[in-house]
Design a protein around this motif. Structure first.
Motif, PDB file in Angstrom:
ATOM      1  N   ASP A  26       3.270  71.100  79.422  1.00 21.94           N
ATOM      2  CA  ASP A  26       3.924  71.899  78.600  1.00 21.94           C
ATOM      3  C   ASP A  26       3.224  72.409  77.422  1.00 21.94           C
ATOM      4  N   GLY A  27       3.903  73.200  76.735  1.00 21.21           N
ATOM      5  CA  GLY A  27       2.870  73.751  75.359  1.00 21.21           C
ATOM      6  C   GLY A  27       2.918  75.221  75.199  1.00 21.21           C
ATOM      7  N   PHE A  28       1.717  75.362  74.472  1.00 14.24           N
ATOM      8  CA  PHE A  28       1.557  76.810  74.127  1.00 14.24           C
ATOM      9  C   PHE A  28      -0.126  77.271  74.189  1.00 14.24           C
ATOM     10  N   ILE A  29      -0.268  78.336  74.616  1.00 14.30           N
ATOM     11  CA  ILE A  29      -1.581  78.685  74.703  1.00 14.30           C
ATOM     12  C   ILE A  29      -1.659  80.334  73.919  1.00 14.30           C
ATOM     13  N   ALA A  30      -2.611  80.542  73.271  1.00 15.87           N
ATOM     14  CA  ALA A  30      -2.811  81.899  72.401  1.00 15.87           C
ATOM     15  C   ALA A  30      -3.075  83.030  73.470  1.00 15.87           C
ATOM     16  N   ARG A  31      -2.536  84.174  72.879  1.00 14.49           N
ATOM     17  CA  ARG A  31      -2.846  85.455  73.500  1.00 14.49           C
ATOM     18  C   ARG A  31      -4.480  85.552  73.516  1.00 14.49           C
ATOM     19  N   PRO A  32      -5.156  86.111  74.313  1.00 15.39           N
ATOM     20  CA  PRO A  32      -6.614  86.295  74.453  1.00 15.39           C
ATOM     21  C   PRO A  32      -7.196  86.988  73.195  1.00 15.39           C
ATOM     22  N   HIS A  33      -6.494  87.612  72.516  1.00 12.91           N
ATOM     23  CA  HIS A  33      -7.323  88.564  71.098  1.00 12.91           C
ATOM     24  C   HIS A  33      -6.957  87.597  70.059  1.00 12.91           C
ATOM     25  N   ALA A  34      -6.319  86.280  70.196  1.00 14.92           N
ATOM     26  CA  ALA A  34      -6.074  85.536  69.008  1.00 14.92           C
ATOM     27  C   ALA A  34      -6.729  84.012  69.075  1.00 14.92           C
ATOM     28  N   THR A  35      -8.181  84.417  69.603  1.00 15.65           N
ATOM     29  CA  THR A  35      -8.792  83.129  69.676  1.00 15.65           C
ATOM     30  C   THR A  35     -10.102  83.136  68.673  1.00 15.65           C
ATOM     31  N   SER A  36     -10.647  82.149  68.657  1.00 16.13           N
ATOM     32  CA  SER A  36     -11.703  82.057  67.381  1.00 16.13           C
ATOM     33  C   SER A  36     -13.093  81.446  68.214  1.00 16.13           C
ATOM     34  N   GLY A  37     -13.983  81.325  67.174  1.00 10.82           N
ATOM     35  CA  GLY A  37     -15.290  80.746  67.551  1.00 10.82           C
ATOM     36  C   GLY A  37     -15.234  79.387  67.217  1.00 10.82           C
ATOM     37  N   SER A  38     -14.184  78.947  66.617  1.00  8.74           N
ATOM     38  CA  SER A  38     -14.173  77.412  66.581  1.00  8.74           C
ATOM     39  C   SER A  38     -12.961  76.728  67.475  1.00  8.74           C
ATOM     40  N   VAL A  39     -13.161  75.382  67.667  1.00  5.98           N
ATOM     41  CA  VAL A  39     -12.366  74.854  68.516  1.00  5.98           C
ATOM     42  C   VAL A  39     -10.846  74.667  67.807  1.00  5.98           C
ATOM     43  N   LYS A  40      -9.943  74.947  68.686  1.00  2.81           N
ATOM     44  CA  LYS A  40      -8.481  74.764  67.916  1.00  2.81           C
ATOM     45  C   LYS A  40      -7.711  74.383  69.455  1.00  2.81           C
ATOM     46  N   SER A  41      -8.005  73.344  69.842  1.00  2.00           N
ATOM     47  CA  SER A  41      -7.225  72.973  70.953  1.00  2.00           C
ATOM     48  C   SER A  41      -6.748  71.619  70.718  1.00  2.00           C
ATOM     49  N   TYR A  42      -5.586  71.300  71.008  1.00  2.35           N
ATOM     50  CA  TYR A  42      -4.648  70.049  70.969  1.00  2.35           C
ATOM     51  C   TYR A  42      -4.437  69.733  72.248  1.00  2.35           C
ATOM     52  N   LEU A  43      -4.614  68.500  72.491  1.00  2.00           N
ATOM     53  CA  LEU A  43      -4.113  68.044  73.701  1.00  2.00           C
ATOM     54  C   LEU A  43      -3.650  66.486  73.440  1.00  2.00           C
ATOM     55  N   PHE A  44      -2.201  66.527  74.073  1.00  8.40           N
ATOM     56  CA  PHE A  44      -1.572  65.150  74.229  1.00  8.40           C
ATOM     57  C   PHE A  44      -1.170  64.758  75.524  1.00  8.40           C
ATOM     58  N   ILE A  45      -1.901  63.406  75.766  1.00  9.53           N
ATOM     59  CA  ILE A  45      -1.500  62.934  77.184  1.00  9.53           C
ATOM     60  C   ILE A  45      -0.431  61.609  76.901  1.00  9.53           C
ATOM     61  N   ASN A  46       0.451  61.541  77.496  1.00  8.79           N
ATOM     62  CA  ASN A  46       1.508  60.610  77.366  1.00  8.79           C
ATOM     63  C   ASN A  46       1.792  60.302  75.828  1.00  8.79           C
ATOM     64  N   GLY A  47       1.903  61.426  75.266  1.00 10.01           N
ATOM     65  CA  GLY A  47       2.267  61.356  73.806  1.00 10.01           C
ATOM     66  C   GLY A  47       0.926  61.177  72.711  1.00 10.01           C
ATOM     67  N   ARG A  48      -0.048  60.739  73.307  1.00 10.34           N
ATOM     68  CA  ARG A  48      -1.198  60.486  72.457  1.00 10.34           C
ATOM     69  C   ARG A  48      -2.232  61.662  72.293  1.00 10.34           C
ATOM     70  N   LYS A  49      -2.603  61.793  71.003  1.00 14.01           N
ATOM     71  CA  LYS A  49      -3.703  63.122  70.778  1.00 14.01           C
ATOM     72  C   LYS A  49      -5.066  62.393  71.463  1.00 14.01           C
ATOM     73  N   ILE A  50      -5.493  63.448  72.378  1.00 17.08           N
ATOM     74  CA  ILE A  50      -6.740  63.201  73.091  1.00 17.08           C
ATOM     75  C   ILE A  50      -7.665  64.203  72.676  1.00 17.08           C
ATOM     76  N   SER A  51      -9.107  64.010  72.869  1.00 13.39           N
ATOM     77  CA  SER A  51      -9.973  64.917  73.089  1.00 13.39           C
ATOM     78  C   SER A  51     -10.572  64.608  74.508  1.00 13.39           C
ATOM     79  N   ASP A  52     -10.594  66.076  75.220  1.00 13.61           N
ATOM     80  CA  ASP A  52     -11.126  65.985  76.434  1.00 13.61           C
ATOM     81  C   ASP A  52     -11.806  67.048  76.832  1.00 13.61           C
ATOM     82  N   HIS A  53     -13.192  67.174  77.009  1.00 18.08           N
ATOM     83  CA  HIS A  53     -13.956  68.232  77.274  1.00 18.08           C
ATOM     84  C   HIS A  53     -13.663  69.139  78.436  1.00 18.08           C
ATOM     85  N   LEU A  54     -13.224  68.307  79.384  1.00 20.68           N
ATOM     86  CA  LEU A  54     -13.243  68.877  80.598  1.00 20.68           C
ATOM     87  C   LEU A  54     -11.650  69.770  80.578  1.00 20.68           C
ATOM     88  N   VAL A  55     -10.671  69.037  80.144  1.00 25.27           N
ATOM     89  CA  VAL A  55      -9.413  69.826  79.862  1.00 25.27           C
ATOM     90  C   VAL A  55      -9.759  71.024  79.078  1.00 25.27           C
TER      91      VAL A  55
END
Length: 110
Positions: free
Chosen positions: A33-62
């Motif tokens: 669950d979570g939120f994604i931005a509408r397509p026109h609300a994107t940027s050139g910089s990375v703005k993704s946040y992923l939490f797996i089992n409550g832990r903030k994670i960086s994952d290129h594949l996701v």
């Protein structure tokens, strides 16, 4: 939950918050669950946040999977804003591959 949504919107602000679309999926194996931005609300910089089992994670594949899901709705250089909470059985990930535990190894990539 409602409290989590309130916290997210208080952190990202109303300008970004108004552009977010909620998502939710659950089966016997995982919950997303979570939120994604509408397509026109994107940027050139990375703005993704992923939490797996409550832990903030960086994952290129996701992150790439999220971008790919937009298909042709995004410009090639655009990065979608997302905040995702993924819950998996603990035995399906290895959190001990990074000293700060900022990345995980998915043990079953099928």
């Amino acid at each position: 939950t409602a409290k989590r949504t309130e916290r997210i919107f208080s952190v990202v602000g109303s300008a970004i918050g108004s552009q977010l679309l909620p998502l939710s999926y659950e089966d016997s194996y995982l919950k997303l669950d979570g939120f994604i931005a509408r397509p026109h609300a994107t940027s050139g910089s990375v703005k993704s946040y992923l939490f797996i089992n409550g832990r903030k994670i960086s994952d290129h594949l996701v992150a790439q999977a999220v971008k790919d899901a937009y298909g042709t709705l995004l410009e090639q250089a655009a990065t979608p804003f997302s905040i995702l909470f993924l819950t998996l059985p603990p035995e399906t990930i290895d959190v001990n591959i990074h000293p700060k535990k900022e990345t995980v190894l998915f043990l079953h990539k099928e």
